[in-house]
Design an enzyme around this catalytic site. Structure first.
Site, short mmCIF file in Angstrom:
data_model
loop_
_atom_site.label_atom_id
_atom_site.label_comp_id
_atom_site.label_asym_id
_atom_site.label_seq_id
_atom_site.Cartn_x
_atom_site.Cartn_y
_atom_site.Cartn_z
N THR A 12 0.84 -1.19 0.00
CA THR A 12 0.00 0.00 0.00
C THR A 12 0.88 1.24 0.00
O THR A 12 2.01 1.22 0.49
CB THR A 12 -0.95 0.03 1.21
OG1 THR A 12 -0.19 0.09 2.42
CG2 THR A 12 -1.84 -1.20 1.23
N GLY A 13 0.35 2.32 -0.56
CA GLY A 13 1.17 3.51 -0.70
C GLY A 13 2.38 3.24 -1.58
O GLY A 13 3.48 3.71 -1.30
N GLY A 14 2.16 2.50 -2.66
CA GLY A 14 3.27 2.01 -3.46
C GLY A 14 3.61 2.84 -4.68
O GLY A 14 4.42 2.40 -5.50
N GLY A 17 8.10 7.07 -3.20
CA GLY A 17 8.87 6.95 -1.97
C GLY A 17 9.27 5.53 -1.63
O GLY A 17 9.62 4.72 -2.50
N ILE A 18 9.22 5.23 -0.33
CA ILE A 18 9.62 3.91 0.16
C ILE A 18 8.72 2.82 -0.40
O ILE A 18 9.18 1.72 -0.73
CB ILE A 18 9.61 3.89 1.69
CG1 ILE A 18 10.69 4.84 2.23
CG2 ILE A 18 9.82 2.48 2.25
CD1 ILE A 18 10.59 5.10 3.73
N GLY A 19 7.43 3.10 -0.53
CA GLY A 19 6.50 2.11 -1.05
C GLY A 19 6.84 1.71 -2.47
O GLY A 19 6.87 0.53 -2.80
N SER A 137 7.81 4.24 12.40
CA SER A 137 8.72 5.37 12.26
C SER A 137 9.63 5.43 13.46
O SER A 137 9.23 5.09 14.58
CB SER A 137 7.94 6.68 12.15
OG SER A 137 8.81 7.79 12.24
N TYR A 150 1.83 12.26 15.30
CA TYR A 150 2.35 11.30 14.31
C TYR A 150 3.09 10.17 15.02
O TYR A 150 2.88 8.99 14.73
CB TYR A 150 3.27 12.03 13.34
CG TYR A 150 4.04 11.13 12.41
CD1 TYR A 150 3.40 10.43 11.40
CD2 TYR A 150 5.43 11.01 12.53
CE1 TYR A 150 4.12 9.60 10.54
CE2 TYR A 150 6.15 10.20 11.67
CZ TYR A 150 5.50 9.50 10.67
OH TYR A 150 6.20 8.69 9.82
#
Length: 249
Positions: A12-14, A17-19, A137, A150
């Site tokens: 997810t969130g791919g 960035g990192i995804g 994180s 956060y």
């Protein structure tokens, strides 16, 4: 043969960035990858860059109908899931006196609720001995001013990794958390304070890091691959800090 040859991964969130770096690395290691993102143009570009081993499913992890559609797509293709990287998340900034209800809803909705229901809805499709990786994180283990909300939402996700590792152990499913430190991503650039350039902000963030720099997305992807693959077959319930040593030294 790659470390994920013949396996199916969901990230997810791919789309960036990192995804994206992780989805690309998983595909390079032999996996077929389903990736999500909220923006159609970015998602389409990410899928095109990865190539024939990828399918993009546009969606938002805070929308349960979008999550249902993601996993229905995997199911309709006759596939089951070997690797789930619940990576989608977002950063909020603000000291205690300034936090609003909207900030709270955003941080907990995207980071905590999104992670929780991503994994819950994937359960029927998770193979035994699958690997689940949750994005946390390094801030979740620190007291950095201005990111308390956060940090708290990510600390909650780390707690879920422990619980789910215990709850899913009977199926051989491993659940671990990946805690990136500051990484050269669009999200880091977007956090640049007024009056500074992204380069100046990166230098400021990197200054206290023992290794003297921020991470590259590919370095986080390598850690995600480690947790996703058989290289970490005897590891579950951990939080792996990939932070240049800032939380350790």
């Amino acid at each position: 043969m790659g470390q994920l040859e013949g396996r199916v991964a969901v990230v997810t969130g791919g789309s960036k960035g990192i995804g994206f770096a992780s989805a690309l690395r998983f595909a390079q290691e032999g996996a077929y990858v389903y990736l999500t993102g909220r923006g159609k143009e970015e998602l389409d570009e990410a899928v095109a860059r990865i190539g024939p081993r990828a399918t993009g499913v546009r969606g938002d992890v805070t929308n349960l109908a979008d999550l249902d559609r993601l996993f229905a797509t995997v199911d309709a293709d006759g596939r089951r899931i070997d690797v789930l990287f619940a990576n989608a998340g977002g950063t909020t900034f603000g000291a205690l006196a300034d936090v609003t209800e909207e900030d709270y809803a955003y941080a907990t909705g995207l980071n905590l609720r999104g992670s929780l229901f991503t994994v819950q809805k994937a359960l029927p499709l998770l193979n035994d001995n699958a690997s689940v990786v949750l994005a946390t994180s390094t801030t979740g283990a620190r007291g950095s001013a201005g990111v308390g909300l956060y940090a708290a939402s990510k600390a909650a996700v780390r707690s879920l990794a422990r619980t789910w590792a215990n709850e899913l152990k009977h199926r051989g499913i491993r659940v671990n958390a990946l805690a990136p430190g500051a990484t050269r991503t669009p999200a880091l650039a977007a956090a640049t304070p007024e009056g500074a350039t992204p380069e100046e902000f990166r230098a400021m963030v990197a200054a206290p890091v023992p290794l003297g720099r921020v991470a590259e997305p590919e370095e986080q992807a390598a850690a995600a691959l480690f947790l996703a693959s058989d290289q970490s077959s005897y590891i579950t319930g951990i939080e792996l800090h990939v932070d240049g040593g800032i939380n350790q030294i």
